[in-house]
Write an enzyme that holds these catalytic residues in place. Structure first.
Site, PDB file in Angstrom:
ATOM      1  N   GLU A 602      26.967 -29.372  -7.794  1.00 53.58           N
ATOM      2  CA  GLU A 602      27.614 -28.261  -7.117  1.00 53.58           C
ATOM      3  C   GLU A 602      28.573 -27.593  -8.087  1.00 53.58           C
ATOM      4  O   GLU A 602      29.332 -28.276  -8.794  1.00 53.58           O
ATOM      5  CB  GLU A 602      28.394 -28.797  -5.903  1.00 53.58           C
ATOM      6  N   GLY A 603      28.511 -26.327  -8.162  1.00 53.64           N
ATOM      7  CA  GLY A 603      29.370 -25.616  -9.107  1.00 53.64           C
ATOM      8  C   GLY A 603      30.243 -24.607  -8.408  1.00 53.64           C
ATOM      9  O   GLY A 603      30.421 -24.641  -7.192  1.00 53.64           O
ATOM     10  N   GLN A 604      30.787 -23.686  -9.225  1.00 57.28           N
ATOM     11  CA  GLN A 604      31.759 -22.739  -8.690  1.00 57.28           C
ATOM     12  C   GLN A 604      31.144 -21.747  -7.717  1.00 57.28           C
ATOM     13  O   GLN A 604      31.809 -21.239  -6.827  1.00 57.28           O
ATOM     14  CB  GLN A 604      32.396 -21.988  -9.842  1.00 57.28           C
ATOM     15  N   PHE A 605      29.868 -21.445  -7.931  1.00 57.87           N
ATOM     16  CA  PHE A 605      29.252 -20.435  -7.068  1.00 57.87           C
ATOM     17  C   PHE A 605      28.536 -21.031  -5.856  1.00 57.87           C
ATOM     18  O   PHE A 605      28.317 -20.358  -4.883  1.00 57.87           O
ATOM     19  CB  PHE A 605      28.222 -19.621  -7.863  1.00 57.87           C
ATOM     20  N   GLY A 606      28.134 -22.255  -6.043  1.00 60.88           N
ATOM     21  CA  GLY A 606      27.375 -22.863  -4.952  1.00 60.88           C
ATOM     22  C   GLY A 606      26.694 -24.117  -5.448  1.00 60.88           C
ATOM     23  O   GLY A 606      27.157 -24.754  -6.397  1.00 60.88           O
ATOM     24  N   VAL A 608      23.482 -26.481  -6.983  1.00 62.65           N
ATOM     25  CA  VAL A 608      22.396 -26.432  -7.959  1.00 62.65           C
ATOM     26  C   VAL A 608      21.331 -27.406  -7.471  1.00 62.65           C
ATOM     27  O   VAL A 608      21.622 -28.573  -7.187  1.00 62.65           O
ATOM     28  CB  VAL A 608      22.888 -26.832  -9.361  1.00 62.65           C
ATOM     29  N   LYS A 639      20.285 -22.360  -9.195  1.00 66.52           N
ATOM     30  CA  LYS A 639      21.705 -22.216  -8.827  1.00 66.52           C
ATOM     31  C   LYS A 639      21.789 -21.152  -7.749  1.00 66.52           C
ATOM     32  O   LYS A 639      21.344 -20.015  -7.953  1.00 66.52           O
ATOM     33  CB  LYS A 639      22.497 -21.790 -10.054  1.00 66.52           C
ATOM     34  N   ASP A 748      35.212 -22.455 -22.223  1.00 67.59           N
ATOM     35  CA  ASP A 748      35.271 -23.708 -21.459  1.00 67.59           C
ATOM     36  C   ASP A 748      34.298 -24.722 -22.043  1.00 67.59           C
ATOM     37  O   ASP A 748      33.584 -25.406 -21.315  1.00 67.59           O
ATOM     38  CB  ASP A 748      34.954 -23.433 -19.987  1.00 67.59           C
TER      39      ASP A 748
HETATM   40  P1  AMP Z   1      27.347 -25.651 -12.735  1.00 62.83           P
HETATM   41  O1  AMP Z   1      27.497 -24.866 -11.470  1.00 62.83           O
HETATM   42  O2  AMP Z   1      26.606 -24.906 -13.779  1.00 62.83           O
HETATM   43  O3  AMP Z   1      28.638 -26.212 -13.197  1.00 62.83           O
HETATM   44  O4  AMP Z   1      26.438 -26.906 -12.371  1.00 62.83           O
HETATM   45  C1  AMP Z   1      26.858 -27.943 -11.558  1.00 62.83           C
HETATM   46  C2  AMP Z   1      26.138 -29.193 -11.922  1.00 62.83           C
HETATM   47  O5  AMP Z   1      24.771 -29.080 -11.652  1.00 62.83           O
HETATM   48  C3  AMP Z   1      26.208 -29.574 -13.400  1.00 62.83           C
HETATM   49  O6  AMP Z   1      27.353 -30.322 -13.689  1.00 62.83           O
HETATM   50  C4  AMP Z   1      24.958 -30.370 -13.612  1.00 62.83           C
HETATM   51  O7  AMP Z   1      25.151 -31.721 -13.315  1.00 62.83           O
HETATM   52  C5  AMP Z   1      24.014 -29.745 -12.637  1.00 62.83           C
HETATM   53  N1  AMP Z   1      23.184 -28.782 -13.305  1.00 62.83           N
HETATM   54  C6  AMP Z   1      23.440 -27.479 -13.474  1.00 62.83           C
HETATM   55  N2  AMP Z   1      22.457 -26.872 -14.129  1.00 62.83           N
HETATM   56  C7  AMP Z   1      21.554 -27.812 -14.392  1.00 62.83           C
HETATM   57  C8  AMP Z   1      20.329 -27.810 -15.078  1.00 62.83           C
HETATM   58  N3  AMP Z   1      19.818 -26.687 -15.624  1.00 62.83           N
HETATM   59  N4  AMP Z   1      19.647 -28.942 -15.179  1.00 62.83           N
HETATM   60  C9  AMP Z   1      20.120 -30.047 -14.655  1.00 62.83           C
HETATM   61  N5  AMP Z   1      21.269 -30.151 -13.996  1.00 62.83           N
HETATM   62  C10 AMP Z   1      21.995 -29.035 -13.871  1.00 62.83           C
END
Ligand code: AMP
Length: 893
Positions: A602-606, A608, A639, A748
């Site tokens: 899960e990231g800042q936008f939503g 994954v 994402k 970052d």
């Molecule tokens: P982000 O929103 O980009 O910070 O992604 C959140 C988390 O999702 C990351 O810390 C990864 O563990 C996982 N993640 C994001 N993108 C990928 C990707 N292309 N392949 C595998 N895991 C991913």
């Protein structure tokens, strides 16, 4: 040094205040404290009256209500409150029975002060009774007694007895008692013509009479003829028996008025020549001395007597030559008197107090013989000090404490001893001047230090042209996208949602703790339209619970503000290359062809998700090699923008898509396609099987150097060699080299933002904070920016400046993470505050800054030549990514 100075000054101030505060004789200017009719210190039983009109107007209701400086309306309100408060059964004043005598001599309101007091002022007030009453005393007299038996009528200095009282029922009328009264009992006696009912409330002002003198007995004063002018030295206010000798009373010698140097003039306006003094001529005292007897309230231990004497030598008036004092506690005078000869100045003609030491003798009566040294001897005041009793000029000496002192009178009837006052004022002025000088010096030093620091900073880091006076230029890169796309008004608030984990801190809050930056951060200004959002996505991909790594913790959500500075949004040629165009190559992927497999994070936008993308290969550019064939579905990471994301978040999401789409490098995560035709918006990136680098490394153990080639597991954990670790760092450096070639600042860089694919392939991801900084378009921290302070350069934290060089700093930290296998957070032994303080040390560059330690597996050369060089204070001295890339590769050779 400063402490000693301050202590000395404090000591001086203390001593001087002591001198000011403690006086050996009563000062009518100061002795003006309410004695407790209003404040309640005088008990009901100590207030009595000759009669009262009704129970509700008994003596105990004769307490004055003191509301000075109040308007009539306010006074009414207060009166109302007071009447309700203390007169549940009364009408708020003492009202005597029908006044039977023309002059009112019979009716009185009596106050017993329980001990002798020096009374300088009286206040009277009528009866309002909440608007129901209108009684007051227009005139009154005062009688007083020191023993309760012997009553004296107060007279003013000209002999008048009647005091003008009130003109309405509301106002308090204060009257100075000239001369003051020394008494325990005081009676207020209304004077009326029977045309109205009289009611009174009263208050007495003064202080306790510490001398304890109840009477003195002296020969009455003489008359001097000076150049045809009659000069009277009689004791005109003596309240005892007067015949040839004055007995059983007090008078001018205890009225607190000290005569002028020139006895022909009086301190009191309109009085006759010689008025201030009681004096005697040598001619009528064949024994050469004047005998005075002083009676006290009880046996006391006398330390000294002070006699204020005129010394107008030119007029044959001199201070006494000698005084001999006898003491009596019972009926007999003690045999051994005390004799004292003052050192008389023949030069000075000024009147002054002569202090006669009495040697701690015990007595109830003292008899002193003052010997003439010239034709005349003139005294204006005699005061005694016994025991520890001293007059305090700054506090009400009466016990218990009372209300505020009524300020000195307007008419200059009394004065402090002029010479002493002048010295004291001089000392105080000198002290104030010294203190002011010290303060100015301290301030000047601080300003000078700041100027030096600023100057040195400019010299050392001349590339830093940005001023600390920060406008509202946004920290958030999102502004540029929003603005450039015309989708955001300059003042709109952008709510950037960050999971606030331990890696991200709010530096503006912490920086305030750095003294030299506190002001600067003030200048950063408060965010005009900052607002916080309730938590929406509370977790980063990795949380403490999920991987056990303590620094990836669940956290709050915070918001950032959008820039209002248009300059940030201007795009350069390179930017245009990066962002411009119609994104023809960006392909919309049919979302129905995405099959959800699992949630990756899960990231800042939503969120994954791992998805199977059916037919994805058809959508890819030729240059992109991705595993799979056109028949079998491709695994991708999808994402998705949260559904409740606001317009700005949506714009930022789109902006990140644009950025990523243009970035093409083997070590940058590749954006494959998008689903933006309908909501929710999705970006489809290549799938990195091993997740993020931090998590990946956390689960590994370092191989020993000798086992480099072996594939093995230990404790169930995969082993990784140093060479592999450096190889990962090389890949990151390579990706960063690519970004730097585009003048693209990631902002970052950390292991958490790198993804790991097959065969230890590392790709940089998470461009959430990235922005192009071409041509020095600096981004600055503002508002409540939440930043990865442990990865940030000092100038990013303190100046809000992000450059390729600050990315290099972060790379150094990332390299450190890699070589420690992310087993701990950088500076884990330091709190966030301490990290910021350490940043201050980097700024100050006095050798006190703490560097991350050399990881055990890290060769000295890599640590000192590479890692440490990434953390050089001078950004220009940090290596480029190209150099880092080369150096790292060479280090393996
Ligand atoms: P982000 O929103 O980009 O910070 O992604 C959140 C988390 O999702 C990351 O810390 C990864 O563990 C996982 N993640 C994001 N993108 C990928 C990707 N292309 N392949 C595998 N895991 C991913």
């Amino acid at each position: 040094m400063k402490i000693i100075e301050v202590k000395l000054i404090t000591l001086h101030v203390f001593i001087i205040l002591q001198i000011v505060n403690v006086k050996a004789q009563v000062n009518p200017e100061i002795c003006r404290y309410p004695l407790g009719m209003n404040g309640g210190q005088i008990q009901d039983e100590d207030i009595s009256a000759s009669s009262h009109w009704s129970e509700s107007t008994a003596a105990r209701f004769g307490r004055q209500i003191v509301f000075f400086h109040l308007s009539r309306e306010k006074l009414l309100i207060r009166l109302h409150a007071r009447l309700n408060f203390d007169n549940g059964d009364g009408d708020g004043a003492w009202c005597p029975d029908v006044m039977s005598e023309q002059d009112g001599l019979k009716e009185y309101l009596q106050v017993d002060l329980r001990s002798l007091h020096f009374i300088t002022l009286v206040g009277t007030q009528g009866r309002h009774a909440d608007g129901m009453g209108n009684e007051f005393a227009q005139k009154y007299r005062i009688k007083y007694s020191r023993d309760g038996n012997n009553w004296m009528s107060w007279r003013d200095r000209k002999g008048g007895q009647v005091i003008e009282g009130n003109r309405n029922a509301y106002d308090i009328v204060l009257k100075d008692l000239e001369p003051p009264i020394i008494a325990r009992f005081v009676r207020f006696m209304p004077v009326t013509d029977h045309s109205m009912i009289v009611c009174m409330r009263v208050e007495l002002y003064g202080c306790e009479w510490l001398d304890g003198l109840v009477s003195y007995s002296i020969p009455d004063g003489h008359q001097m003829i000076y150049r045809g002018l009659d000069v009277f030295f009689n004791d005109s206010v003596y309240d005892g028996l007067t015949s040839e000798r004055l007995t059983k009373g007090l008078g001018q010698l205890t009225d607190g008025t000290w005569g002028l140097d020139d006895f022909l003039h009086s301190r009191i306006y309109g009085m006759w020549p010689g008025y201030d003094y009681v004096g005697w001529s040598n001619k009528t005292f064949p024994k050469g001395y004047v005998e005075m007897i002083f009676d006290f309230d009880h046996i006391r231990n006398f330390t000294s007597m002070k006699v204020h004497c005129n010394n107008m030598v030119s007029h044959r008036v001199r201070v006494f030559r000698q005084v001999t004092c006898f003491f009596r506690s019972g009926s007999e005078w003690e045999a051994d008197p005390v004799t004292f000869r003052p050192a008389v100045s023949h030069m000075s003609q000024s009147a002054n107090f002569v202090t006669v030491p009495l040697g701690d003798r015990t007595a109830k009566t003292i008899k002193c013989r003052f010997h003439f040294s010239d034709l005349w001897m003139l005294f204006s005041e005699v005061a005694f000090q016994s025991g520890s009793a001293v007059y305090n000029t700054s506090m009400n000496p009466r016990k218990p404490g009372h209300g505020p002192n009524i300020g000195p009178r307007d008419d200059p009837t009394h004065k402090l001893d002029d010479s002493n006052t002048r010295i004291l004022i001089g000392c105080l002025v000198a002290i104030i001047a010294i203190l002011m000088t010290i303060i100015v010096i301290i301030l000047w030093r601080q300003v000078w230090q700041k100027m030096l620091e600023k100057a040195s900073r400019r010299l050392l880091d001349d590339e830093l042209t940005a001023r600390l006076a920060i406008q509202t230029r946004a920290f958030s890169f999102h502004n540029s996208s929003s603005s450039s796309e015309g989708s955001s008004t300059p003042n709109s608030t952008y709510e950037r949602i960050y999971p606030l984990c331990a890696d991200y801190q709010e530096p503006s809050r912490l920086i305030r703790k750095l003294p030299e930056f506190a002001q600067s951060m003030e200048n950063l200004g408060t965010v005009s339209q900052q607002k916080e959002e309730p938590p929406r996505s509370p977790r980063r991909a990795l949380t403490a619970s999920s991987d056990g790594a303590p620094h990836y913790a669940e956290a709050d959500i915070i918001s950032l503000q959008e820039s209002s500075d248009g300059s940030v949004h201007s795009l350069t040629a390179v930017n245009i290359n990066l962002f411009a165009g119609n994104d023809s190559s960006m392909r919309e992927f049919p979302r129905e062809k995405l099959a959800f497999k699992e949630k990756l994070g899960e990231g800042q936008f939503g969120e994954v998700h791992l998805c199977e993308a059916d037919g994805m290969l058809d959508y890819l550019d030729e240059d992109l090699s991705i595993e799979g064939n056109s028949e079998s579905p491709v695994l991708v990471a999808v994402k998705t923008l949260r559904e409740d994301a606001n317009k700005n978040a949506r714009n930022d999401f789109l902006k990140e898509i644009r950025i990523m789409f243009r970035l093409r490098d083997p070590n940058i995560v590749r954006l494959l396609a998008v689903c933006v035709d309908t909501d929710p918006l999705c970006m489809i990136t290549e799938y990195m099987e091993n997740g993020d680098l931090n998590q990946f490394l956390c689960g590994l153990r370092l191989k020993k150097a000798v086992d480099e080639e072996k594939e093995e597991k230990e404790d169930g954990k995969d082993m990784v060699s140093y060479t592999k670790l450096i190889d990962m760092a090389v890949q990151i450096a390579s990706g960063m080299k690519y970004l730097s070639s585009l003048n693209f600042v990631h902002r970052d860089l950390a292991t958490r933002n790198c993804l790991v694919g097959k065969n230890y392939t590392i790709k940089i991801a998470d461009f959430g904070m990235s922005r192009n900084l071409y041509r020095g378009d600096y981004y600055r921290i503002q508002g409540r920016a939440v930043l990865p302070i442990r990865w940030m350069s000092w100038e990013s934290i303190l100046l809000g400046k992000f450059t390729m060089a600050s990315d290099v700093w972060a790379f150094g930290v990332t390299l450190w993470e890699i070589l420690t296998l992310c087993k701990e957070q950088p500076y884990s032994q330091l709190s966030d505050e301490q990290v910021i303080e350490n940043t201050g040390e980097f700024f100050r560059d006095q050798g006190k800054q703490v560097y991350l330690p050399k990881p055990p597996c890290c060769p000295d050369g890599v640590y000192s030549d590479l890692m440490l060089s990434c953390w050089k204070r001078n950004a220009k001295q940090r290596p480029s990514f190209e150099k880092i890339h080369t150096q790292l590769k060479e280090s393996l050779a």
